[in-house]
Design a protein around this motif. Structure first.
Motif, PDB file in Angstrom:
ATOM      1  N   HIS A 178       0.854  -1.181   0.000  1.00 56.07           N
ATOM      2  CA  HIS A 178       0.000   0.000   0.000  1.00 56.07           C
ATOM      3  C   HIS A 178       0.896   1.239   0.000  1.00 56.07           C
ATOM      4  CE1 HIS A 178      -2.815   3.033   1.496  1.00 56.07           C
ATOM      5  NE2 HIS A 178      -3.815   2.193   1.228  1.00 56.07           N
TER       6      HIS A 178
ATOM      7  N   GLU B 189      -7.073   8.282   2.421  1.00 53.63           N
ATOM      8  CA  GLU B 189      -6.412   7.302   1.561  1.00 53.63           C
ATOM      9  C   GLU B 189      -5.670   6.240   2.360  1.00 53.63           C
ATOM     10  OE1 GLU B 189      -3.935   9.799  -0.796  1.00 53.63           O
ATOM     11  OE2 GLU B 189      -5.600  10.620  -1.996  1.00 53.63           O
TER      12      GLU B 189
ATOM     13  N   GLU C 263      -5.881   3.011   5.290  1.00 55.80           N
ATOM     14  CA  GLU C 263      -6.733   2.015   5.923  1.00 55.80           C
ATOM     15  C   GLU C 263      -6.755   2.245   7.440  1.00 55.80           C
ATOM     16  OE1 GLU C 263      -8.557  -0.248   4.364  1.00 55.80           O
ATOM     17  OE2 GLU C 263      -7.834   0.524   2.430  1.00 55.80           O
TER      18      GLU C 263
ATOM     19  N   GLN D 228      -3.794   0.928   9.296  1.00 55.55           N
ATOM     20  CA  GLN D 228      -2.593   1.728   9.094  1.00 55.55           C
ATOM     21  C   GLN D 228      -2.619   2.998   9.935  1.00 55.55           C
ATOM     22  OE1 GLN D 228      -3.105   2.041   4.789  1.00 55.55           O
ATOM     23  NE2 GLN D 228      -1.202   0.898   4.489  1.00 55.55           N
TER      24      GLN D 228
END
Length: 332
Positions: free
Chosen positions: A5, A40, A42, A45
């Motif tokens: 990511h 942007e 998750e 995260q």
């Protein structure tokens, strides 16, 4: 094989092994926070990022980058206003009356334009700030444009964070999920939406003074007073000496302000958090000597910041004169 990511690189910087992690640069912190504020990232995260930052301790360079990202995400990015003082108010869990509001009113009466800004809501059982603003008829703007227009006619205006940077407000609202402070509790105070040349900073824990100082240096803030404030607000504790980190023309000074009284308690009813008590104090119907000194002392800080050549005694004397000569019937 799936690719990483895009945000994973910032988690990796902070989360690698004990000898391999490092601090982020200004640009990295700005890019990371821009991704956070743009939605942007998750949830997994975001939680890892915020807690890794907290665990290692943020740097001024990182926080300055996050401030820059937040400014990138203001709902309006081209609004200007001739403001003298930036007055952040982000401590929503303090158990003191917001006496600093009276200091701000008195400062505005001296002709200084002030933008006060803060987070939405307050925790039940703690002193409210926004209802107190209502008591005194202080304009609460709902956009940067409205605040800028209001400041052309009024010297003190409040703007809620949710009205100019809701993506940062959303980070404050993670507190019940994490139950710890995160970087947003620090960099939110440094947003200074109208780039006021003078900024007051009241922090809850003294170690955060140095962190704010480094952040403001990185942001090239010319003038600021940073001190341990009552409840984490811009509110002087008159019962103790105050060690202030000041920026004056971009240069760091340490100011040692003496205590203003030998008293050791405020002597007010903790269970009574009604904003009406503040109005009664203004009207002279409620006499609370130590809180009055908090009002006078906070105003003295602001006067000293605006006029660096004032010595401490002169600043406090002028602040006392302003308080004692106020129009007690003004808000009747």
């Amino acid at each position: 094989m799936t690719s990483d990511h895009p945000f994973a690189q910032y988690v990796r910087i902070l989360g690698k092994g004990p000898k391999m992690w490092r601090d982020m640069t200004f640009d990295e912190a700005r890019a990371a926070m821009n991704m956070v504020l743009a939605g942007e990232v998750e949830p997994l995260q975001l939680g890892a990022f915020l807690l890794l930052l907290r665990r290692k301790g943020e740097t001024g360079e990182e926080l300055a980058g996050m401030v820059a990202a937040a400014r990138d995400h203001f709902l309006e990015t081209d609004v200007r206003a001739p403001v003298d003082f930036d007055w952040p108010s982000y401590a929503d869990r303090h158990r003191q009356q917001p006496w600093f509001i009276l200091s701000a009113i008195l400062l505005a009466d001296q002709g200084y334009r002030i933008l006060m800004h803060g987070i939405a809501g307050y925790t039940e059982g703690y002193a409210p700030t926004r209802p107190a603003l209502d008591i005194f008829g202080i304009r609460q703007a709902t956009s940067l444009s409205e605040a800028a227009t209001a400041l052309q006619a009024e010297n003190l205006v409040y703007l809620g964070l949710e009205h100019f940077c809701p993506s940062v407000q959303a980070l404050f609202e993670l507190r019940p999920l994490l139950d710890v402070r995160t970087a947003v509790n620090t960099f939110g105070r440094d947003l200074n939406p109208f780039a006021a040349p003078h900024q007051l900073q009241g922090v809850f824990h003294p170690p955060y003074k140095a962190l704010h100082l480094e952040t403001l240096k990185a942001l090239k803030q010319p003038n600021s007073l940073i001190f341990k404030g009552g409840g984490g607000e811009v509110q002087r504790n008159p019962m103790k000496p105050v060690l202030v980190d000041a920026l004056v023309g971009g240069e760091h000074q340490v100011q040692e302000w003496p205590e203003m009284t030998g008293e050791s308690v405020y002597k007010w009813r903790e269970e009574d958090l009604s904003p009406a008590e503040l109005l009664r104090m203004w009207q002279g119907k409620l006499i609370l000597p130590v809180p009055e000194l908090a009002i006078i002392g906070t105003l003295a800080f602001a006067l000293k910041l605006a006029e660096p050549d004032l010595d401490y005694k002169a600043a406090e004397g002028r602040a006392r004169d302003i308080w004692e000569s106020r129009d007690k019937g003004r808000f009747g």
